[in-house]
Design an enzyme around this catalytic site. Structure first.
Site, PDB file in Angstrom:
ATOM      1  N   HIS A   1      -9.111   6.514  -5.387  1.00  0.00           N
ATOM      2  CA  HIS A   1      -8.719   5.332  -4.608  1.00  0.00           C
ATOM      3  C   HIS A   1      -9.712   4.205  -4.899  1.00  0.00           C
ATOM      4  CE1 HIS A   1      -5.840   7.277  -1.667  1.00  0.00           C
ATOM      5  NE2 HIS A   1      -6.406   8.346  -2.208  1.00  0.00           N
TER       6      HIS A   1
ATOM      7  N   GLU B   1     -13.626   6.597  -3.840  1.00  0.00           N
ATOM      8  CA  GLU B   1     -13.321   5.192  -3.571  1.00  0.00           C
ATOM      9  C   GLU B   1     -14.118   4.410  -4.602  1.00  0.00           C
ATOM     10  OE1 GLU B   1     -11.012   3.891  -1.463  1.00  0.00           O
ATOM     11  OE2 GLU B   1     -11.847   3.916   0.559  1.00  0.00           O
TER      12      GLU B   1
ATOM     13  N   ARG C   1       0.817  -1.229   0.000  1.00  0.00           N
ATOM     14  CA  ARG C   1       0.000   0.000   0.000  1.00  0.00           C
ATOM     15  C   ARG C   1       0.846   1.273   0.000  1.00  0.00           C
ATOM     16  NH1 ARG C   1      -5.065   2.131   2.573  1.00  0.00           N
ATOM     17  NH2 ARG C   1      -4.579   3.855   3.972  1.00  0.00           N
TER      18      ARG C   1
END
Ligand code: DDK
Ligand code: ZN
Ligand code: ZN
Length: 416
Positions: free
Chosen positions: A303, A377, A233
């Protein structure tokens, strides 16, 4: 040939490639304090990988927790879940099978494709070819190098103008394992260029504004997810005295830095870094936005996963001064997105919609004065999580285009 094979094996062994055979992803539903404690214990004592939220610091009662449990710990985790009576379901039965199943788009193997997850080297070649093929609409700006000395190239999209143009900044790939994100930035650039001149909104957008696109923010991490560990990550920075590598770039911005929903442990996946902007990638982007502060009207950061459209604040529970307007624009964007394939997004401030998380880029840009600051997201809600199959790249990007265009149209309409 034989020799090549041997070299291949040796290289693989040296590269220490992580595999996830038999690992499972669980969704846990902590409803009691002891459940929260148990999850924190699991993260501390066994090597579980937090998918959402990014670390157990952010776990509270009544938030769903997605974690990858390595195969060797399954017995003990099952026992603990049963003993504590924590509600749970299994999202992914075999993580390695999902990793291998991601590339389901078929077609010829290596070459850049908008419907595949491209390697950094393919993205880099694509950056060069798409900009040289569209000289009147694209220019390249190197805003600095990554920790491992890879150039961070921003594509500036827009028709040249004699006067200074207002702009939108969008980045993808802050987090290395969220592969759908860089895929979206590439898709966006292609769509913008190929619909300029035919789509009236895109034409007017690129005539009147510039769009800065950073296709991969955390390049070193992205490379590492292709070569060594699909689940990485953070950045790949090293610091003498610590054996742990990298910091979370989305905890490293100077916005309530490391006060909430971030970790000061260098080994954590949400490590905030040794100080704000300690990560060179974060500093490069922050410097670029500061330098162009007077023209940047919107900041978008992409994201995955969870299907959310978030805006400030995440470092505190207090509402942004522009809360109502930000919410209205987000809801408009989410309904535009939903109109294509029915994909449902939830809109709201980060702290209450996903979890508190200080040091994020959206909060930082907003406090700098970039009013329209949003974190996407993307798909999905956990069926595949970070391992979204390639067959979903096209529909995901198509629907996300509608949301981004909705925000861009609003920003453009409210320029003067
Ligand atoms: O960084 C995170 O944990 C997620 C994306 Se993976 C976003 C958190 C909310 C926005 C941070 N300001
Ligand atoms: Zn992320
Ligand atoms: Zn995410």
């Amino acid at each position: 040939m034989k020799l090549l094979l041997i070299f291949g094996f040796v290289a693989l062994a040296l590269a220490d490639v992580s595999r996830f055979v038999g690992d499972k992803v669980f969704r846990l539903k902590p409803r009691l304090d002891k459940h929260v404690t148990l999850i924190k214990e699991l993260e501390k004592n066994i090597n579980v990988d937090m998918w959402s939220p990014g670390s157990s610091e952010q776990v509270t009662i009544d938030i769903d927790v997605d974690i990858r449990v390595p195969a060797m710990y399954l017995d003990i985790v099952f026992t603990m879940l049963d003993q504590s009576d924590m509600e749970h379901e299994i999202l992914i039965e075999d993580v390695q099978a999902a990793v291998d199943g991601q590339a389901d788009s078929g077609g010829s193997p290596r070459a850049h494709s908008y419907t595949k997850y491209n390697t950094w080297s393919d993205v880099q070649n694509w950056i060069n070819s798409i900009s040289s093929a569209n000289p009147s609409l694209v220019s390249k700006l190197v805003i600095g190098n990554t920790f491992e000395a890879r150039p961070m190239t921003v594509l500036k999209l827009g028709k040249a103008s004699s006067s200074t143009k207002p702009a939108i900044f969008m980045d993808c790939g802050i987090h290395a394992r969220e592969w759908i994100s860089p895929a979206f930035c590439q898709w966006f650039v292609k769509e913008a260029l190929s619909t300029y001149g035919s789509d009236s909104q895109m034409t007017s957008l690129l005539d009147e504004m510039d769009v800065f696109v950073l296709p991969v923010f955390n390049i070193d991490g992205y490379v590492y997810t292709h070569t060594n560990n699909r689940m990485w990550r953070k950045t790949r920075s090293k610091k003498s005295g610590s054996s742990c590598i990298g910091a979370d770039p989305n905890r490293n911005f100077d916005a309530g830095w490391c006060t909430l929903g971030a970790s000061s442990n260098p080994c954590s996946d949400t490590f905030c870094g040794y100080n704000p902007e300690s990560e060179i990638e974060v500093k490069n982007v922050a410097d670029f936005i500061r330098r162009n502060k007077s023209i940047i009207k919107a900041y978008l950061t992409i994201h995955s996963y969870s299907q959310l459209l978030l805006f400030p604040y995440s470092y505190k529970y207090g509402l942004a001064a522009d809360h109502t307007e930000l919410m209205t624009v987000a809801q408009g964007a989410a309904s535009a997105l939903q109109s294509l394939y029915g994909t449902r997004y939830t809109s709201g401030p980060g702290a209450t919609t996903i979890y508190p998380a200080a040091g994020g880029s959206d909060d930082w840009a907003y406090d700098l004065g970039v009013k329209y600051s949003y974190t996407f997201e993307l798909r999905d809600t956990g069926r595949y999580g970070f391992l979204l199959p390639e067959s979903q790249i096209k529909p995901t990007c198509e629907e996300t285009m509608l949301a981004v265009k909705h925000i861009a149209a609003y920003v453009q309409k409210n320029l003067y």
